[in-house]
Design a protein around this motif. Sequence first.
Motif, PDB file in Angstrom:
ATOM      1  N   ASN A  62       0.803  -1.230   0.000  1.00 38.97           N
ATOM      2  CA  ASN A  62       0.000   0.000   0.000  1.00 38.97           C
ATOM      3  C   ASN A  62       0.835   1.278   0.000  1.00 38.97           C
ATOM      4  OD1 ASN A  62      -2.405  -1.381  -0.128  1.00 38.97           O
ATOM      5  ND2 ASN A  62      -2.875  -1.205   2.055  1.00 38.97           N
ATOM      6  N   ARG A  63       1.841   1.317  -0.864  1.00 39.81           N
ATOM      7  CA  ARG A  63       2.628   2.536  -1.045  1.00 39.81           C
ATOM      8  C   ARG A  63       2.797   2.826  -2.537  1.00 39.81           C
ATOM      9  NH1 ARG A  63       7.526   2.150   3.453  1.00 39.81           N
ATOM     10  NH2 ARG A  63       6.238   2.592   5.289  1.00 39.81           N
ATOM     11  N   ARG A  64       1.706   2.771  -3.245  1.00 37.17           N
ATOM     12  CA  ARG A  64       1.762   2.898  -4.704  1.00 37.17           C
ATOM     13  C   ARG A  64       2.371   4.218  -5.146  1.00 37.17           C
ATOM     14  NH1 ARG A  64      -3.718   3.427  -8.116  1.00 37.17           N
ATOM     15  NH2 ARG A  64      -3.642   5.390  -6.969  1.00 37.17           N
ATOM     16  N   GLU A  65       1.925   5.333  -4.544  1.00 41.89           N
ATOM     17  CA  GLU A  65       2.369   6.636  -5.013  1.00 41.89           C
ATOM     18  C   GLU A  65       3.876   6.810  -4.827  1.00 41.89           C
ATOM     19  OE1 GLU A  65       0.575   8.691  -6.736  1.00 41.89           O
ATOM     20  OE2 GLU A  65      -1.098   7.285  -6.572  1.00 41.89           O
ATOM     21  N   VAL A  66       4.359   6.504  -3.658  1.00 45.86           N
ATOM     22  CA  VAL A  66       5.789   6.649  -3.391  1.00 45.86           C
ATOM     23  C   VAL A  66       6.597   5.694  -4.253  1.00 45.86           C
ATOM     24  CG1 VAL A  66       7.588   6.349  -1.645  1.00 45.86           C
ATOM     25  CG2 VAL A  66       5.435   7.463  -1.039  1.00 45.86           C
ATOM     26  N   LEU A  67       6.138   4.451  -4.369  1.00 48.51           N
ATOM     27  CA  LEU A  67       6.860   3.436  -5.136  1.00 48.51           C
ATOM     28  C   LEU A  67       6.977   3.838  -6.601  1.00 48.51           C
ATOM     29  CD1 LEU A  67       8.112   0.537  -5.180  1.00 48.51           C
ATOM     30  CD2 LEU A  67       5.815  -0.280  -5.763  1.00 48.51           C
ATOM     31  N   LEU A  68       5.856   4.265  -7.219  1.00 50.06           N
ATOM     32  CA  LEU A  68       5.867   4.539  -8.654  1.00 50.06           C
ATOM     33  C   LEU A  68       6.451   5.900  -8.996  1.00 50.06           C
ATOM     34  CD1 LEU A  68       3.926   2.052  -8.565  1.00 50.06           C
ATOM     35  CD2 LEU A  68       2.713   3.102 -10.475  1.00 50.06           C
ATOM     36  N   SER A  69       6.288   6.881  -8.107  1.00 48.52           N
ATOM     37  CA  SER A  69       6.726   8.235  -8.463  1.00 48.52           C
ATOM     38  C   SER A  69       8.179   8.505  -8.094  1.00 48.52           C
ATOM     39  CB  SER A  69       5.821   9.269  -7.782  1.00 48.52           C
ATOM     40  OG  SER A  69       5.965   9.195  -6.371  1.00 48.52           O
ATOM     41  N   GLN A  70       8.729   7.780  -7.099  1.00 48.76           N
ATOM     42  CA  GLN A  70      10.081   8.110  -6.654  1.00 48.76           C
ATOM     43  C   GLN A  70      11.016   6.901  -6.551  1.00 48.76           C
ATOM     44  OE1 GLN A  70      10.438  11.408  -3.723  1.00 48.76           O
ATOM     45  NE2 GLN A  70       8.238  11.122  -3.378  1.00 48.76           N
ATOM     46  N   SER A  71      10.557   5.842  -5.900  1.00 44.44           N
ATOM     47  CA  SER A  71      11.468   4.715  -5.674  1.00 44.44           C
ATOM     48  C   SER A  71      11.839   4.013  -6.974  1.00 44.44           C
ATOM     49  CB  SER A  71      10.831   3.710  -4.698  1.00 44.44           C
ATOM     50  OG  SER A  71      10.648   4.296  -3.433  1.00 44.44           O
ATOM     51  N   LEU A  72      10.847   3.536  -7.725  1.00 49.98           N
ATOM     52  CA  LEU A  72      11.144   2.784  -8.947  1.00 49.98           C
ATOM     53  C   LEU A  72      11.854   3.618 -10.014  1.00 49.98           C
ATOM     54  CD1 LEU A  72       8.093   0.380  -9.388  1.00 49.98           C
ATOM     55  CD2 LEU A  72      10.442  -0.175  -8.760  1.00 49.98           C
ATOM     56  N   PRO A  73      11.498   4.900 -10.215  1.00 52.23           N
ATOM     57  CA  PRO A  73      12.286   5.675 -11.188  1.00 52.23           C
ATOM     58  C   PRO A  73      13.776   5.697 -10.867  1.00 52.23           C
ATOM     59  CG  PRO A  73      10.248   6.816 -10.709  1.00 52.23           C
ATOM     60  CD  PRO A  73      10.304   5.645  -9.776  1.00 52.23           C
ATOM     61  N   SER A  74      14.129   5.794  -9.589  1.00 48.80           N
ATOM     62  CA  SER A  74      15.552   5.768  -9.251  1.00 48.80           C
ATOM     63  C   SER A  74      16.142   4.375  -9.469  1.00 48.80           C
ATOM     64  CB  SER A  74      15.745   6.196  -7.793  1.00 48.80           C
ATOM     65  OG  SER A  74      15.330   5.188  -6.885  1.00 48.80           O
ATOM     66  N   ILE A  75      15.334   3.336  -9.326  1.00 49.66           N
ATOM     67  CA  ILE A  75      15.786   1.964  -9.566  1.00 49.66           C
ATOM     68  C   ILE A  75      16.050   1.740 -11.055  1.00 49.66           C
ATOM     69  CG2 ILE A  75      15.073  -0.465  -9.481  1.00 49.66           C
ATOM     70  CD1 ILE A  75      15.716   0.542  -6.741  1.00 49.66           C
ATOM     71  N   PHE A  76      15.170   2.274 -11.885  1.00 45.44           N
ATOM     72  CA  PHE A  76      15.298   2.070 -13.330  1.00 45.44           C
ATOM     73  C   PHE A  76      16.355   2.977 -13.955  1.00 45.44           C
ATOM     74  CE2 PHE A  76      10.529   0.936 -13.124  1.00 45.44           C
ATOM     75  CZ  PHE A  76      10.834  -0.379 -12.812  1.00 45.44           C
ATOM     76  N   ASN A  77      16.701   4.070 -13.285  1.00 45.08           N
ATOM     77  CA  ASN A  77      17.639   5.058 -13.832  1.00 45.08           C
ATOM     78  C   ASN A  77      19.042   4.827 -13.270  1.00 45.08           C
ATOM     79  OD1 ASN A  77      18.476   7.344 -15.295  1.00 45.08           O
ATOM     80  ND2 ASN A  77      18.168   8.664 -13.507  1.00 45.08           N
ATOM     81  N   GLN A  78      19.582   3.632 -13.459  1.00 42.14           N
ATOM     82  CA  GLN A  78      20.907   3.283 -12.970  1.00 42.14           C
ATOM     83  C   GLN A  78      21.914   3.242 -14.120  1.00 42.14           C
ATOM     84  OE1 GLN A  78      21.997   2.407  -9.610  1.00 42.14           O
ATOM     85  NE2 GLN A  78      20.114   3.558  -9.186  1.00 42.14           N
ATOM     86  N   ASP A  79      23.186   3.513 -13.799  1.00 37.27           N
ATOM     87  CA  ASP A  79      24.196   3.475 -14.856  1.00 37.27           C
ATOM     88  C   ASP A  79      24.732   2.061 -15.103  1.00 37.27           C
ATOM     89  OD1 ASP A  79      25.833   3.043 -12.677  1.00 37.27           O
ATOM     90  OD2 ASP A  79      26.857   4.980 -12.788  1.00 37.27           O
TER      91      ASP A  79
END
Length: 643
Positions: A62-79
């Motif tokens: 139950n943390r959809r907003e935080v997960l999709l808007s901040q956590s996962l973008p940083s996970i996907f934006n790795q070098d």
Amino acid sequence: MDVKSQNGNIGAAMVTPIFQDRSKLVCETGKRIEYKPSTNSLPRGPGMTSPLKLSIIISTYNRREVLLSQSLPSIFNQDLSPEKYEVIVIVDGSTDGTGAALHELHPACSLRIIEQTNQGLSKSRNTGIALAEGEFVAFFDDDIVCHPDVFRRHVDAHTGTEPVVVHGAIFQAPGMSASILANANETWYHRYNSRLRASGGAIWPEGVFLISNSSTPRSTLLACGGLDENLPAMDDFELGLRLWKAGVKFKYLPEAVAYELSVKSARSFLFKDGEAFGRTEVLLSRKYPDYRHRSVLLMSFSRTVWWRRIPRRIALQMPVSPAHLLTLPIWLCEKLCRFPVMQKTGLFILEIGRRFTEFRAAIKEAGSWKNFHSEFAVRLPVLLYHHVGPPQPGTPPSLTVSPSKFERQIRWLARRGYQGICPSDWLRWRNEGKGLPCKPVLLTFDDGYADLAEYALPVLRRYGFGAAVYIVTGQLGGTNAWDEARGCGTHRLMTAEQICHWAAQGIEFGAHSRTHANLTALTPEELYTEVLGSKTDLENLLGEHVGSFAYPFGFHNKRVVDCVRAAFDLAFDINPENPGINSLATDPHLIARTMVQPGDLTIDAECRVCWGHSPLQRLRAWLRVRSRFKHAVHAVFGGAAHS
């Protein structure tokens, strides 16, 4: 790879084995949960070698907003190249549409989504371990934001053939709105990372280990059995402790930085987290006996001063937790936390409420107040005697207790329900939480005077009391040469035959050095001879392990204590400023004692076993000094006036 502990394999016997089938998972209710790979998952046909180096495991609830808007973008934006890592998100019973929203994502890396009924964080992480295909597994919470180079740093840190746990730095995310928890977390994370930088990583067994922003070889996690699903909290600490016991190294990576977004409410921290942590303290102490005397919760309980114990017990046994009464002032402080004074006040109140919740949860996990007290909160008075017998010329009066008074004291203790124990009983309770009577008392006798065998030890056995006698091993059957050198009276000491006889009767014997020397004035070689030599002498005489030591004259410093700590399980102090009441929090090599005086009354005995000292003793001493002063004044001035 086979991970071994010092006591053998640490795998399935210690925790619930994790499910190995990667095609599907079965929850506890028996409902099958489909494995849903991302449409971007890389093909892996027969004979193909997986290029995956890192599997990222995220459990969310139950943390959809935080997960999709901040956590996962940083996970996907790795070098790190997308083909070198995968992301596995376990949706642990979320009801806010997290699963459906995740299926709309199409990142460059492989994304796998597992939806299951709510089963808890540990089980979700174990599910991720079972499904992972990378060589290394990294864990991140659903409220964590990573720097773009975190994954690459983790992979690069796993060099060599030996397994290692790599853990990066975590800080409070900048720009968070002011709240009590956010400010508290910022302070805590600063101290946490500063401590890790200073020590070069987690130092076990006192270490603190956060599993978020950590990576471990998957084979190592499988070999140790994954996370313990029976713990409601601190599963990462338990895993770190177990891996450390297995010999796995830890590496702190301060350059791998992640940030926590602090989305947890003060109420959740107070009640949900507090209850989980309180229960876990008991479970960890039972699983790892050496954790008992490292638990911050249990240590704080043991250190509570005497005048707080009764109101604390009442508060902890109330039908409703007192923490509920604190929610309103916490809410008010939260609203006004932009003011420093309200921030500090709110945090202080929150910590009090959290401690109430943890204690009540720990008592509930123990089964009852009585069970909790007997397992974790026993307090042990230790009484010190020297000579029990007829007075000897030249002996300091404070060192002799008459046989009749000694028997009256033992009779009084027995009538009050006290039972005399031995040092080994206290050690067993300290290590295992069991083996003590409801009201224990430990009687100790320094120097090993021969009169004990005639006047004291028979009385103890008649009342069923255990005790400990501390022997100067270089003077067996001789006299108290250390006192004679100071002009004191002569006493005969116990012989080897007497020691062996009474050891067979249940009296324990410990070492008191070889010559009753002032250990703080010795060279390292002399100190070693006095301490280790006395242990060897006594073990050769008794034919069994000797586990306790008493400091001659009560003199010690760090060097002496360290020497004794290396040889003995327990050591007894004598310090008038240190009350003779001991608990789980007491240093086992500085066990406090209170010395029984020949003028003690029944009320003095009551004070000693309750508080560890008798304030009446000081009062009587002050009155004696006052009386002598008055006599001296009268002799000088009264005599002059008369003349």
